[in-house]
Design an enzyme around this catalytic site. Sequence first.
Site, PDB file in Angstrom:
ATOM      1  N   ARG A 170       0.651  -1.384  -0.062  1.00 49.28           N
ATOM      2  CA  ARG A 170      -0.064  -0.058  -0.180  1.00 49.28           C
ATOM      3  C   ARG A 170       0.783   1.190  -0.011  1.00 49.28           C
ATOM      4  O   ARG A 170       0.662   2.012  -0.405  1.00 49.28           O
ATOM      5  CB  ARG A 170      -1.056  -0.087   1.244  1.00 49.28           C
ATOM      6  N   HIS A 205      -6.990  -6.855  -0.234  1.00 50.30           N
ATOM      7  CA  HIS A 205      -7.539  -7.252   1.142  1.00 50.30           C
ATOM      8  C   HIS A 205      -6.748  -8.537   1.436  1.00 50.30           C
ATOM      9  O   HIS A 205      -6.471  -9.478   0.765  1.00 50.30           O
ATOM     10  CB  HIS A 205      -9.202  -7.645   0.698  1.00 50.30           C
TER      11      HIS A 205
HETATM   12  P1  ATP Z   1      -9.218  -5.137   4.195  1.00 52.92           P
HETATM   13  O1  ATP Z   1     -10.190  -6.028   5.127  1.00 52.92           O
HETATM   14  O2  ATP Z   1      -9.399  -4.867   2.828  1.00 52.92           O
HETATM   15  O3  ATP Z   1      -7.975  -6.233   4.438  1.00 52.92           O
HETATM   16  P2  ATP Z   1      -8.360  -3.565   6.500  1.00 52.92           P
HETATM   17  O4  ATP Z   1      -8.651  -4.896   7.290  1.00 52.92           O
HETATM   18  O5  ATP Z   1      -7.118  -3.113   6.569  1.00 52.92           O
HETATM   19  O6  ATP Z   1      -8.617  -3.731   4.893  1.00 52.92           O
HETATM   20  P3  ATP Z   1     -11.045  -2.795   7.380  1.00 52.92           P
HETATM   21  O7  ATP Z   1     -11.272  -1.958   8.524  1.00 52.92           O
HETATM   22  O8  ATP Z   1     -11.496  -4.203   7.265  1.00 52.92           O
HETATM   23  O9  ATP Z   1      -9.455  -2.701   6.807  1.00 52.92           O
HETATM   24  O10 ATP Z   1     -11.954  -2.079   5.937  1.00 52.92           O
HETATM   25  C1  ATP Z   1     -12.403  -2.897   4.952  1.00 52.92           C
HETATM   26  C2  ATP Z   1     -12.024  -1.959   3.639  1.00 52.92           C
HETATM   27  O11 ATP Z   1     -12.961  -0.790   3.625  1.00 52.92           O
HETATM   28  C3  ATP Z   1     -10.723  -1.281   3.594  1.00 52.92           C
HETATM   29  O12 ATP Z   1      -9.762  -1.965   3.133  1.00 52.92           O
HETATM   30  C4  ATP Z   1     -10.847   0.061   2.952  1.00 52.92           C
HETATM   31  O13 ATP Z   1     -11.013  -0.284   1.486  1.00 52.92           O
HETATM   32  C5  ATP Z   1     -12.312   0.279   3.263  1.00 52.92           C
HETATM   33  N1  ATP Z   1     -12.397   1.318   4.269  1.00 52.92           N
HETATM   34  C6  ATP Z   1     -12.103   0.892   5.565  1.00 52.92           C
HETATM   35  N2  ATP Z   1     -12.366   2.091   6.208  1.00 52.92           N
HETATM   36  C7  ATP Z   1     -12.699   3.122   5.480  1.00 52.92           C
HETATM   37  C8  ATP Z   1     -13.242   4.338   5.374  1.00 52.92           C
HETATM   38  N3  ATP Z   1     -13.258   5.084   6.627  1.00 52.92           N
HETATM   39  N4  ATP Z   1     -13.755   5.061   4.291  1.00 52.92           N
HETATM   40  C9  ATP Z   1     -13.577   4.475   3.208  1.00 52.92           C
HETATM   41  N5  ATP Z   1     -13.398   3.418   3.063  1.00 52.92           N
HETATM   42  C10 ATP Z   1     -12.955   2.616   4.210  1.00 52.92           C
HETATM   43 MG    MG Z   2     -10.330  -6.255   7.147  1.00 50.82          MG
END
Ligand code: ATP
Ligand code: MG
Length: 194
Positions: A140, A163
């Site tokens: 990233r 992801h």
């Molecule tokens: P992933 O699950 O995609 O590996 P992550 O575990 O780092 O990522 P999560 O909190 O699970 O993050 O969020 C899932 C996905 O939602 C993120 O990868 C991102 O694409 C999106 N996302 C998360 N938070 C936000 C936000 N505040 N605004 C916009 N998009 C978001």
């Molecule tokens: Mg996640």
Amino acid sequence: MKHPKEEQTYVMIKPDGVRKGLTGEIIKRFEQRDLKIVALEMFQPGHEQLDNHYPKNEEWITRLGHKTLTTYEKYGYDAMLDFGTIDPVVIGPEIRKWLIDYMKTAPLVKMIVQGVHAVDVVRKIAGPTMPYLAEVGTIRGDFSIDSPALANKEKRAVMNIIHCSETPEEAAHEIKHWFGDVKVCDYKRFGVDE
Ligand code: ATP
Ligand code: MG
């Protein structure tokens, strides 16, 4: 208890990763760290399969809202202006919808990655959720710069290339969800397995 070399995690290259032509680069970064790809496919899932991939519990959905609010507070942006509220319980579901819309915009690449502490190591190679916070050297951090400050203003999810599962339990659940009972391809990596 599985052998330490057999821990598995689920990875999915998101639309921006596929469209930036990063599929090979991402696989390379896992393989050069001695992780092993044991299942791999490009595909385009439907709405329902994506909806069932992302957790539906309030805690996870609210966390999405919090990720926005933290960035907005830090940089002095006004969540009220973009969302009409500062309640993460209301903001979260909106972001979840944007996320599913974004995941439908191009084919994805799904894979099962196996190796020592695969879940944690893959997340380390990926870098943190918000690309603008990701260190150079992570996927990233090297190939994206998105932030909720920009994404939410444009009414979309943060584009962060891949992801990857957060815990071994989540990995098991996601592998089942996306690969069913598929038999993974086992083979011995030179220098890793022998
Ligand atoms: P992933 O699950 O995609 O590996 P992550 O575990 O780092 O990522 P999560 O909190 O699970 O993050 O969020 C899932 C996905 O939602 C993120 O990868 C991102 O694409 C999106 N996302 C998360 N938070 C936000 C936000 N505040 N605004 C916009 N998009 C978001
Ligand atoms: Mg996640």
